[in-house]
Design a protein around this motif. Sequence first.
Motif, PDB file in Angstrom:
ATOM      1  N   ARG A 131       0.853  -1.192   0.000  1.00  0.00           N
ATOM      2  CA  ARG A 131       0.000   0.000   0.000  1.00  0.00           C
ATOM      3  C   ARG A 131       0.889   1.243   0.000  1.00  0.00           C
ATOM      4  NH1 ARG A 131      -5.406   0.851   1.678  1.00  0.00           N
ATOM      5  NH2 ARG A 131      -5.908   3.014   1.098  1.00  0.00           N
ATOM      6  N   ALA A 132       0.706   2.090  -0.995  1.00  0.00           N
ATOM      7  CA  ALA A 132       1.561   3.266  -1.168  1.00  0.00           C
ATOM      8  C   ALA A 132       1.036   4.426  -0.322  1.00  0.00           C
ATOM      9  CB  ALA A 132       1.629   3.642  -2.641  1.00  0.00           C
ATOM     10  N   THR A 133       1.150   4.300   0.974  1.00  0.00           N
ATOM     11  CA  THR A 133       0.577   5.289   1.886  1.00  0.00           C
ATOM     12  C   THR A 133       1.286   6.641   1.811  1.00  0.00           C
ATOM     13  OG1 THR A 133       1.954   4.390   3.658  1.00  0.00           O
ATOM     14  CG2 THR A 133      -0.287   3.547   3.482  1.00  0.00           C
ATOM     15  N   ILE A 134       2.585   6.629   1.547  1.00  0.00           N
ATOM     16  CA  ILE A 134       3.317   7.895   1.434  1.00  0.00           C
ATOM     17  C   ILE A 134       2.786   8.701   0.250  1.00  0.00           C
ATOM     18  CG2 ILE A 134       5.568   8.942   0.986  1.00  0.00           C
ATOM     19  CD1 ILE A 134       6.830   6.554   2.431  1.00  0.00           C
ATOM     20  N   ALA A 135       2.631   8.043  -0.880  1.00  0.00           N
ATOM     21  CA  ALA A 135       2.097   8.708  -2.064  1.00  0.00           C
ATOM     22  C   ALA A 135       0.672   9.191  -1.827  1.00  0.00           C
ATOM     23  CB  ALA A 135       2.145   7.765  -3.267  1.00  0.00           C
ATOM     24  N   GLU A 136      -0.127   8.358  -1.181  1.00  0.00           N
ATOM     25  CA  GLU A 136      -1.513   8.736  -0.906  1.00  0.00           C
ATOM     26  C   GLU A 136      -1.585   9.994  -0.035  1.00  0.00           C
ATOM     27  OE1 GLU A 136      -3.544   4.259  -1.005  1.00  0.00           O
ATOM     28  OE2 GLU A 136      -3.170   5.260   0.910  1.00  0.00           O
ATOM     29  N   GLN A 137      -0.793  10.025   1.013  1.00  0.00           N
ATOM     30  CA  GLN A 137      -0.820  11.169   1.925  1.00  0.00           C
ATOM     31  C   GLN A 137      -0.405  12.450   1.216  1.00  0.00           C
ATOM     32  OE1 GLN A 137       1.683   9.897   5.150  1.00  0.00           O
ATOM     33  NE2 GLN A 137       0.240   8.326   5.831  1.00  0.00           N
ATOM     34  N   LEU A 138       0.565  12.353   0.333  1.00  0.00           N
ATOM     35  CA  LEU A 138       1.019  13.538  -0.387  1.00  0.00           C
ATOM     36  C   LEU A 138      -0.025  14.059  -1.372  1.00  0.00           C
ATOM     37  CD1 LEU A 138       4.772  12.738  -1.092  1.00  0.00           C
ATOM     38  CD2 LEU A 138       3.866  14.522   0.385  1.00  0.00           C
ATOM     39  N   LEU A 139      -0.862  13.167  -1.883  1.00  0.00           N
ATOM     40  CA  LEU A 139      -1.842  13.569  -2.890  1.00  0.00           C
ATOM     41  C   LEU A 139      -3.151  14.087  -2.299  1.00  0.00           C
ATOM     42  CD1 LEU A 139      -1.350  10.743  -5.535  1.00  0.00           C
ATOM     43  CD2 LEU A 139      -0.808  13.159  -5.814  1.00  0.00           C
ATOM     44  N   MET A 140      -3.452  13.735  -1.068  1.00  0.00           N
ATOM     45  CA  MET A 140      -4.711  14.162  -0.467  1.00  0.00           C
ATOM     46  C   MET A 140      -4.816  15.684  -0.450  1.00  0.00           C
ATOM     47  SD  MET A 140      -6.674  11.633   0.354  1.00  0.00           S
ATOM     48  CE  MET A 140      -7.752  12.302   1.612  1.00  0.00           C
TER      49      MET A 140
END
Length: 343
Positions: A271-280
């Motif tokens: 799960r690419a949580t770092i990428a997700e957090q940056l895109l929110m």
Amino acid sequence: MRPFKYSNASGPAAAIKAVTANPTARYLGGGTNLVDLMKEDVMRPSELIEVTRLKFSAIEKKANGLSIGGTATNAVTANHGLVRENYPLLSMAILAGASAQIRNMATNAGNLNQRTRCTYFYDVNMPCNKREPGTGCGALHGINKNHAILGWSEKCVATYPSDMAVALAALNAVVHVEGANGAKRSIPFAEFHRLPGNHPEIDNNLKHGEFITSIELPPNHLADKSYYLKIRERSSYAFALVSVAAALEINGNKIKDVRIALGGVAHKPWRATIAEQLLMGKEATEANFKAAALAELKNAKPLGQNKYKVGLAAKAIVRALEGAMQGGTYGAMEAGSTTTNQN
């Protein structure tokens, strides 16, 4: 193949009791992975309990989303109207995997329980900590161009092969299981599979004898912007070098929700949580997609022969998010047309 006892389960309780009582017993669904491993002498169950006739194949709406039966086949699941309409990402991922014949046989529970396709794991003459703990990892300094770049340990650098599971990771699925004496529990998908650590022989957090009864898909607003990208060495019946399950919910011109999961890069769906957090909260632009992808791959640790995967995964994240923004459909599903430079 070694001799084994075979029986049909008279019911769920009887099946669970039989497997729980025998440490070397295994459930038999479609057998598309287990039977191969038995033929190669990698797995040596003394008893197989047939479970495909158990009544856990329903796919139905629930108050908390959609319930997918553990014994339902991959083909039925991928083509079910409720899945295609409400969770197209799962349908796309399943249809990107294996072949039509295998999808017709393979069960959802079996898909989650499948084991790595690492050549060192399959070759009983080679060292493999997953197959025989303590013997070493042949791939660590061997042929590892298809192996992990994230989350691996000195004990194991193998990757998990399922396409279906990558989509389930992105969809925040929950796995429902039943154990001995009717004990039931629910496992968030992020906690179902394991990174190798010091015990790569343990693929997931199921207890011996526990049976996957269903998979729950929580409601979301991602159906209109979902996409599954699979990059592989040939266009048919091949495992992912890198795959990406991507889904977005847009409010105005800003990202309200985003899900990204990777396959082919780790011992479990990543799960690419770092990428997700940056895109929110950001705008859904190519520049933002690229920045998020690079941030996610910053901590990648390539092996001797798979450095190409780092750049490939970053580009695949961007391409999958762009596909999701365009409202990726079944016809637009990427399933092997991409070529890669592995030098």
